[in-house]
Every structure is written in structure tokens, then in C-alpha cells.
Design an enzyme around this catalytic site. Structure first.
Site, PDB file in Angstrom:
ATOM      1  N   LYS A   1     -63.435 -55.676  13.480  1.00 32.61           N
ATOM      2  CA  LYS A   1     -64.684 -56.448  13.454  1.00 32.61           C
ATOM      3  C   LYS A   1     -64.656 -57.443  12.301  1.00 32.61           C
ATOM      4  O   LYS A   1     -64.744 -57.076  11.137  1.00 32.61           O
ATOM      5  CB  LYS A   1     -65.910 -55.533  13.306  1.00 32.61           C
ATOM      6  CG  LYS A   1     -67.197 -56.312  13.647  1.00 32.61           C
ATOM      7  CD  LYS A   1     -68.427 -55.771  12.989  1.00 32.61           C
ATOM      8  CE  LYS A   1     -68.614 -56.245  11.589  1.00 32.61           C
ATOM      9  NZ  LYS A   1     -68.837 -57.705  11.424  1.00 32.61           N
TER      10      LYS A   1
ATOM     11  N   CYS B   1     -62.685 -60.808  -4.699  1.00 33.67           N
ATOM     12  CA  CYS B   1     -63.132 -59.527  -5.271  1.00 33.67           C
ATOM     13  C   CYS B   1     -62.554 -59.322  -6.668  1.00 33.67           C
ATOM     14  O   CYS B   1     -63.163 -58.675  -7.509  1.00 33.67           O
ATOM     15  CB  CYS B   1     -62.796 -58.372  -4.345  1.00 33.67           C
ATOM     16  SG  CYS B   1     -61.103 -58.401  -3.770  1.00 33.67           S
TER      17      CYS B   1
ATOM     18  N   THR C   1     -69.754 -53.161  -2.280  1.00 38.33           N
ATOM     19  CA  THR C   1     -69.875 -51.751  -2.635  1.00 38.33           C
ATOM     20  C   THR C   1     -71.047 -51.113  -1.899  1.00 38.33           C
ATOM     21  O   THR C   1     -70.952 -49.979  -1.432  1.00 38.33           O
ATOM     22  CB  THR C   1     -70.013 -51.624  -4.169  1.00 38.33           C
ATOM     23  OG1 THR C   1     -68.779 -52.084  -4.751  1.00 38.33           O
ATOM     24  CG2 THR C   1     -70.237 -50.195  -4.612  1.00 38.33           C
ATOM     25  N   GLU C   2     -72.125 -51.850  -1.751  1.00 44.87           N
ATOM     26  CA  GLU C   2     -73.308 -51.345  -1.048  1.00 44.87           C
ATOM     27  C   GLU C   2     -72.964 -50.972   0.400  1.00 44.87           C
ATOM     28  O   GLU C   2     -73.296 -49.888   0.886  1.00 44.87           O
ATOM     29  CB  GLU C   2     -74.360 -52.462  -1.077  1.00 44.87           C
ATOM     30  CG  GLU C   2     -75.713 -52.061  -0.614  1.00 44.87           C
ATOM     31  CD  GLU C   2     -76.608 -53.303  -0.448  1.00 44.87           C
ATOM     32  OE1 GLU C   2     -76.209 -54.409  -0.873  1.00 44.87           O
ATOM     33  OE2 GLU C   2     -77.689 -53.134   0.143  1.00 44.87           O
TER      34      GLU C   2
ATOM     35  N   GLU D   1     -71.741 -58.091  -9.437  1.00 43.07           N
ATOM     36  CA  GLU D   1     -70.768 -58.975  -8.790  1.00 43.07           C
ATOM     37  C   GLU D   1     -71.514 -60.180  -8.196  1.00 43.07           C
ATOM     38  O   GLU D   1     -72.381 -60.023  -7.340  1.00 43.07           O
ATOM     39  CB  GLU D   1     -70.025 -58.241  -7.672  1.00 43.07           C
ATOM     40  CG  GLU D   1     -68.997 -59.145  -6.998  1.00 43.07           C
ATOM     41  CD  GLU D   1     -68.141 -58.421  -5.960  1.00 43.07           C
ATOM     42  OE1 GLU D   1     -68.704 -57.762  -5.077  1.00 43.07           O
ATOM     43  OE2 GLU D   1     -66.903 -58.547  -6.043  1.00 43.07           O
TER      44      GLU D   1
ATOM     45  N   GLU E   1     -61.969 -51.175   0.032  1.00 45.12           N
ATOM     46  CA  GLU E   1     -61.706 -52.178  -1.008  1.00 45.12           C
ATOM     47  C   GLU E   1     -63.042 -52.840  -1.287  1.00 45.12           C
ATOM     48  O   GLU E   1     -63.542 -53.613  -0.462  1.00 45.12           O
ATOM     49  CB  GLU E   1     -60.735 -53.252  -0.495  1.00 45.12           C
ATOM     50  CG  GLU E   1     -59.346 -52.763  -0.195  1.00 45.12           C
ATOM     51  CD  GLU E   1     -58.575 -52.357  -1.432  1.00 45.12           C
ATOM     52  OE1 GLU E   1     -59.048 -52.604  -2.556  1.00 45.12           O
ATOM     53  OE2 GLU E   1     -57.504 -51.762  -1.248  1.00 45.12           O
TER      54      GLU E   1
ATOM     55  N   GLY F   1     -65.234 -55.171   1.511  1.00 46.81           N
ATOM     56  CA  GLY F   1     -66.522 -55.864   1.419  1.00 46.81           C
ATOM     57  C   GLY F   1     -67.302 -55.361   0.221  1.00 46.81           C
ATOM     58  O   GLY F   1     -66.703 -54.951  -0.780  1.00 46.81           O
TER      59      GLY F   1
HETATM   60  P1  NAD Z   1     -70.783 -57.036   3.360  1.00 47.97           P
HETATM   61  O1  NAD Z   1     -70.052 -55.987   2.621  1.00 47.97           O
HETATM   62  O2  NAD Z   1     -72.129 -56.659   3.855  1.00 47.97           O
HETATM   63  O3  NAD Z   1     -69.913 -57.516   4.627  1.00 47.97           O
HETATM   64  C1  NAD Z   1     -68.544 -57.248   4.796  1.00 47.97           C
HETATM   65  C2  NAD Z   1     -68.302 -56.733   6.215  1.00 47.97           C
HETATM   66  O4  NAD Z   1     -69.028 -55.535   6.428  1.00 47.97           O
HETATM   67  C3  NAD Z   1     -68.757 -57.690   7.313  1.00 47.97           C
HETATM   68  O5  NAD Z   1     -67.844 -57.620   8.397  1.00 47.97           O
HETATM   69  C4  NAD Z   1     -70.083 -57.106   7.739  1.00 47.97           C
HETATM   70  O6  NAD Z   1     -70.444 -57.427   9.061  1.00 47.97           O
HETATM   71  C5  NAD Z   1     -69.810 -55.626   7.604  1.00 47.97           C
HETATM   72  N1  NAD Z   1     -71.009 -54.796   7.454  1.00 47.97           N
HETATM   73  C6  NAD Z   1     -72.192 -55.122   6.862  1.00 47.97           C
HETATM   74  N2  NAD Z   1     -73.040 -54.068   6.908  1.00 47.97           N
HETATM   75  C7  NAD Z   1     -72.392 -53.072   7.537  1.00 47.97           C
HETATM   76  C8  NAD Z   1     -72.735 -51.716   7.865  1.00 47.97           C
HETATM   77  N3  NAD Z   1     -73.927 -51.208   7.568  1.00 47.97           N
HETATM   78  N4  NAD Z   1     -71.821 -50.963   8.502  1.00 47.97           N
HETATM   79  C9  NAD Z   1     -70.597 -51.450   8.793  1.00 47.97           C
HETATM   80  N5  NAD Z   1     -70.221 -52.714   8.508  1.00 47.97           N
HETATM   81  C10 NAD Z   1     -71.097 -53.508   7.886  1.00 47.97           C
HETATM   82  O7  NAD Z   1     -70.846 -58.302   2.468  1.00 47.97           O
HETATM   83  P2  NAD Z   1     -71.824 -59.593   2.592  1.00 47.97           P
HETATM   84  O8  NAD Z   1     -73.220 -59.174   2.924  1.00 47.97           O
HETATM   85  O9  NAD Z   1     -71.184 -60.579   3.468  1.00 47.97           O
HETATM   86  O10 NAD Z   1     -71.766 -60.118   1.097  1.00 47.97           O
HETATM   87  C11 NAD Z   1     -72.574 -59.511   0.107  1.00 47.97           C
HETATM   88  C12 NAD Z   1     -71.820 -59.356  -1.190  1.00 47.97           C
HETATM   89  O11 NAD Z   1     -70.737 -58.461  -1.013  1.00 47.97           O
HETATM   90  C13 NAD Z   1     -71.148 -60.588  -1.715  1.00 47.97           C
HETATM   91  O12 NAD Z   1     -72.009 -61.427  -2.365  1.00 47.97           O
HETATM   92  C14 NAD Z   1     -70.102 -60.002  -2.617  1.00 47.97           C
HETATM   93  O13 NAD Z   1     -70.650 -59.651  -3.852  1.00 47.97           O
HETATM   94  C15 NAD Z   1     -69.694 -58.770  -1.883  1.00 47.97           C
HETATM   95  N6  NAD Z   1     -68.456 -58.975  -1.078  1.00 47.97           N
HETATM   96  C16 NAD Z   1     -67.298 -58.495  -1.584  1.00 47.97           C
HETATM   97  C17 NAD Z   1     -66.124 -58.681  -0.882  1.00 47.97           C
HETATM   98  C18 NAD Z   1     -64.826 -58.178  -1.404  1.00 47.97           C
HETATM   99  O14 NAD Z   1     -63.769 -58.603  -0.962  1.00 47.97           O
HETATM  100  N7  NAD Z   1     -64.840 -57.251  -2.342  1.00 47.97           N
HETATM  101  C19 NAD Z   1     -66.113 -59.359   0.327  1.00 47.97           C
HETATM  102  C20 NAD Z   1     -67.332 -59.822   0.842  1.00 47.97           C
HETATM  103  C21 NAD Z   1     -68.483 -59.615   0.118  1.00 47.97           C
END
Ligand code: NAD
Ligand code: MG
Length: 512
Positions: A204, A313, A259-260, A415, A279, A257
Site C-alpha cells: 500500500k 527520517c 511513530t504515531e 520530528e 522504520e 512512516g
Molecule cells: P503516516 O505515518 O501516517 O503515513 C505513512 C503510511 O502509513 C502511509 O501509507 C499511510 O497511508 C499509512 N497509514 C496511515 N495511518 C495508518 C493506519 N492507521 N494504519 C495503517 N497504515 C496507515 O505519515 P503522514 O501522515 O503521511 O506524515 C505525518 C508525519 O509522519 C510526517 O510529518 C513525518 O513527521 C512522519 N513521517 C515519517 C516518515 C519516515 O520515513 N520516518 C515518512 C512519512 C512521514
């Protein structure tokens, strides 16, 4: 020229990358499930947007739990199929080489598509995103023939003669959930080891950047990846992502993605106790010792935070400069930030493109406001650049530097994932290490010095999955990557990632 010729609508020239990208964007896309290109069961779609202009590039299926369910079923069927399960190790390696070949053959098109959807400069997409993807498949193509088990000298009672050996078997159906900052290469970080070990996958992509993954899926079919081995479902995190993380037919989730979201995935995975690797975020300290070259360090420190619009990241977002160099480095890094050319990804002069989305732009801008309000001193950037015309609606932001930050500030603790640097002064090395480690994250760190003994001692004390000495942001498919503390679980790449995609089986044979 006849009038009929003059009024023919322009046909994209499919011999050029630009023409192929235009062709790809000329119709709504579908997703790959069980070898068939499908719309969402609901029929819903969503827009994917060019961050340089805010305009819609095309639509993709708004997949949800029903589509995830279909994709997991297809992946389960493919996992059980002897044509995949019994594929020889050499043939599996050869297949990965074919994937690398087709990515390479379509590299310019993939780079342009990635740049359009994500905003990053085409040159970065070509060298980093596409280049890394090719390297990953080449590296992992060598592993299927080397996934050796062991024979173990066990000590059974009663003089029994036994053979005890281990094999490394694929974990099964793996859900890959990837972010938008390096869309295609983050997918390949997970796809290459998954295929090398014989898993099947449901992938996904992030809702902000689904396009390179959909094009990659076409290329995987072209390379000969069997139906159902790789399935792609485009959809939102809260629907498709959450359904994948919770699905009982999935044996493992590999996630990159925030941490939350990582925490939400761990909770969703508890139902069937699927394996999880993560990660997650970072807030990496970049440390300058008093004997470093201030000019060279300033250039490197700017790269470390502003590369990929700061959406990395491992971004070197906390810069700790020794008192002796603080003013010089701060001035040089601020000056470098002001000189960075911000513009659309397809302008060759561009060093930094727009941020990925309006939502993310607002988030990063909010952090800049908090830095000002909490008393950090702004020395570069701080707002959008002047852009006109077509790009006036783009999500551009100037590289931003704060001086005199401290650990009570949100710009130091959280972050930001954008082009915002927090600079701090240090005097005592023990305090410095304590500060560097004073973070819930532990992904990476940088150290700049000509005293390598000192660098090794500090590296030894840092809580980080990766430490770079006199370099930053270097990665390689052969070298493990991942974080300690809340930056994640497990290590991707290198031989260590194979453990994330395999289970060890211990077989006992009584031979009398
Ligand atoms: P996110 O972690 O929400 O999204 C990353 C992926 O997770 C996307 O494919 C998203 O569709 C999916 N996702 C979101 N909620 C989900 C859930 N409940 N269950 C399963 N999958 C889910 O990140 P974001 O909202 O796009 O960005 C928010 C913040 O996250 C950024 O500002 C940044 O600080 C951080 N981030 C970090 C990385 C990294 O490489 N460490 C990458 C993207 C974002
Ligand atoms: Mg987009």
C-alpha cells in the site's frame, strides 16, 4: 499542411520519458490484484496532486478493506502455488535481476513520474529513488542462493543418533505500508527482500504518492513476477492501511512512516500476532567538534537537513556546534540556506522542490511559528519563497535555520520532517552526548571532526541505529538500517533484513 492534420489533438510521444508520463497520467489508474488491473470495489477514487502547482495529476482507486481482502486472498493463493513456492533459488535471483533491468530501462520515466507526484527534483528522483531501487534488486538477487541453514551438534540422551538442521522459510504474506518521501525506493527496500525470500506481498503506497508504485507494478508484471505475488492497493491509511495491518491473512507487516502510525499498526497487528517491523521517525543530532572545518561542515549540515526538502527520517535536524565554531558555522549554514534554489522539480536549476502536500506544508509552517514563539532566533528562511504564475499555488517553503534553540522547544523535540534546522551551542562533551540522547527517537547521528578517536568515543555513546562520521545520509543495500528507541523495530537491508522475512525451522531426524 492540411487542416485535418492541424486539428489532430497532440498524441504523447511515447519515445520520450515526458511522453510516457503524460500517457500514464492521461487516464485514471487501476491497481494490481491477483495479476488483474482493478478498480476499488466501492468504485471510489481520489486525486493525486502535483505539489509544485496544486493541480490534479490523475485519479487512483480509493481502496478499502474489501480491496485489501481481495489482495490478501490473491497473495495467499500465490504463496501456496508451487510455481512460486518451488521456484529454484537461482531462478528467484534471476527474476530479481530482471526487475532491476526493467526499472533501469524505464529509469527516466520513473524519475519524472516520481518528481511530478512527490515534488522532488527529477535529478534526485533519478539518482536516489530510482538508482537505489535498481541497486536493491541487484543486491537481493544474490541472496536466494545464500539463504543457508545449519546442521547443529545436538546432544540427545541414550546415544540416539540424530540429525538436526535448520532451514529459513518465507514468513508468508507480507503487508508493506510505505510513506511518501521516497515512494518507490521505500517500496523496493521491502519488496526486494520479500521476493528474495519467497514471500508474497500486498503493497500500500502513501495516498500522497501512489503513481510510481503503480508504474512499478506494471514493470514487475513485465519482468515476469507471477500473478498474485505482488499486489498493490492504493488507499488511505485509516481505511486500506488499517485493514492491512489488522488482516488475519497477513503474516507480517513492514512499515515505514510516522511513530504515531507505527503505534497504531502494532495495536492492529495484535489480533493474529503477525510479525511487525517498523522504520519510524527521527530527530537526528548532527555534532560538530571544535577541530572541524567550519565551511565544509556548514555545506554538509545544510545537505543533511535540506536534502529532499527535509522530508527524510534521518534528516540532521538538530545541529550541535562547539562554542569555538558556533558563530562561523551558523553564519555559513544560514548563508547556504538562503542560496538554495527552491523551485519546481523539473527545472534543472532546482535544488529544493515543494513539500509533498498542502497538509504537510501547513504542519511544517506551524513548527516554524512555534520556533519563533518559543524564542529561537531565525537566521534564514521562515516562510514561502516568491513564486509566481503556474507555481503560485505550490507548496514551497524556504530552507529555514533557527539559532539558539533549546531542548524545551518543540522544534528540538518533535520530528518536523521539513526544511527546518535547529542549531545549538555546546561546550562540554558529556553534556553534549546527554543532549544528543535526550530524545524519544534514536535513528541516526552525525559527527564532524578531524579527531577520529574522539569521533569513535562519541559514536560509542550515542543512542542511534546509524552513526555517520564526516559524512551523512549514506545508505547501501548491504548495510543494515533502522532505529533504536521509538525510531523502530528491526533492521532493513543487508543480511539482517532476511531475518524479518523468514522463519527458522528446526528439523530433527532420528537415524538410529
Ligand atoms: P503516516 O505515518 O501516517 O503515513 C505513512 C503510511 O502509513 C502511509 O501509507 C499511510 O497511508 C499509512 N497509514 C496511515 N495511518 C495508518 C493506519 N492507521 N494504519 C495503517 N497504515 C496507515 O505519515 P503522514 O501522515 O503521511 O506524515 C505525518 C508525519 O509522519 C510526517 O510529518 C513525518 O513527521 C512522519 N513521517 C515519517 C516518515 C519516515 O520515513 N520516518 C515518512 C512519512 C512521514
Ligand atoms: Mg502527489
Amino acid at each position: 499542411m492540411s487542416s485535418s492534420t492541424r486539428h489532430t489533438p497532440p498524441v504523447p510521444d511515447e519515445t520520450t520519458a515526458e511522453g510516457r508520463v503524460r500517457h500514464f497520467l492521461s487516464a485514471p489508474r487501476t491497481m494490481l490484484i491477483g495479476g488483474v488491473w482493478e478498480s476499488a470495489v466501492s468504485g471510489h477514487v481520489f486525486d493525486t496532486v502535483d505539489p509544485a502547482t496544486g493541480s490534479v495529476l490523475t485519479q487512483v482507486p480509493d481502496g478499502d478493506g474489501q480491496d485489501i481482502d481481495r489482495a490478501v486472498t490473491a497473495a495467499r493463493r500465490a504463496f501456496a502455488d508451487p510455481s512460486w513456492r518451488r521456484l529454484s533459488a537461482l531462478d528467484r535471483g534471476q527474476l530479481l535481476h530482471h526487475v532491476a533491468d526493467v526499472i533501469e530501462a524505464n529509469a527516466d520515466e520513473l524519475a519524472l513520474l516520481e518528481s511530478r507526484d512527490n515534488g522532488k527534483p527529477v535529478s534526485v528522483a533519478r539518482a536516489v529513488d530510482v538508482g537505489t531501487s535498481v541497486k536493491l534488486f541487484r543486491y537481493f538477487a544474490g541472496w536466494p542462493t545464500k539463504l543457508e541453514g545449519s546442521t547443529i551438534p545436538v546432544s540427545p540422551r541414550g546415544g540416539l543418533r540424530v540429525l538436526n538442521y535448520t532451514t529459513h522459510q518465507p514468513v508468508g504474506v507480507v503487508g508493506l505500508i510505505v510513506p511518501w518521501n521516497f515512494p518507490m525506493s521505500m517500496a523496493c527496500w521491502k519488496l526486494a527482500p520479500a521476493l528474495a525470500t519467497g514471500c508474497t506481498v500486498v503493497l500500500k503506497p502513501a495516498e500522497e504518492t501512489p503513481l510510481s508504485t503503480l508504474r512499478l507494478a506494471e514493470l514487475l508484471v513485465e519482468a515476469g513476477v507471477p500473478d498474485g505475488v505482488v499486489n498493490v492497493v492504493t488507499g488511505r491509511g485509516a481505511t486500506a492501511g488499517a485493514a492491512l495491518a489488522a488482516h488475519d491473512g497477513v503474516d507480517k507487516i513492514a512499515f515505514t512512516g510516522s511513530t504515531e502510525t507505527g503505534r497504531a499498526i502494532v495495536q492492529a497487528a495484535a489480533g493474529n500476532l503477525k510479525k511487525v517491523s517498523l522504520e519510524l521517525g527521527g530527530k537526528s543530532p548532527n555534532i560538530v567538534l571544535p577541530d572541524a572545518d567550519p565551511e565544509a561542515v556548514a555545506e554538509a549540515a545544510a545537505q543533511a537537513i535540506f536534502f529532499n526538502q527535509g522530508q527524510v527520517c534521518t534528516a540532521g535536524s538538530r545541529l550541535y556546534v562547539h562554542d569555538a565554531l558556533y558563530d562561523d558555522v551558523l553564519e555559513a549554514v544560514s548563508e547556504r540556506a538562503e542560496r538554495i534554489v527552491v523551485g519546481p522539480g523539473d527545472d534543472p536549476a532546482t535544488e529544493m522542490g515543494p513539500l509533498v502536500s498542502a497538509r504537510h506544508h501547513a504542519r511544517v509552517t506551524g513548527y516554524i511559528a512555534s520556533g519563533r514563539q518559543q524564542g529561537a532566533r531565525l537566521t534564514a528562511g521562515g516562510g514561502p519563497p516568491e513564486v509566481a504564475g503556474l507555481y503560485a499555488e505550490g507548496y514551497f517553503l524556504r530552507p529555514t535555520v533557527f539559532a539558539d534553540a533549546d531542548h524545551g522547544m518543540r522544534i528540538v523535540r518533535e520530528e518536523i520532517f521539513g526544511p527546518v534546522l535547529a542549531t545549538m551551542r555546546w561546550n562540554n562533551v558529556d553534556d553534549l552526548v546527554a543532549k544528543a540522547n535526550d530524545s524519544p527517537f534514536g535513528l541516526s547521528a552525525g559527527i564532524w571532526t578531524s579527531d577520529l578517536g574522539h569521533a569513535h568515543r562519541i559514536a560509542d555513546d550515542l543512542q542511534a541505529g546509524t552513526v555517520w562520521i564526516n559524512c551523512f545520509n549514506l545508505t547501501d543495500p548491504a548495510s543494515p538500517f533502522g532505529g533504536v528507541k521509538q525510531s523502530g523495530w528491526g533492521r532493513e537491508m543487508g543480511r539482517t533484513v532476511l531475518d524479518l522475512y523468514t522463519e527458522v525451522k528446526s528439523v530433527w531426524v532420528n537415524f538410529g
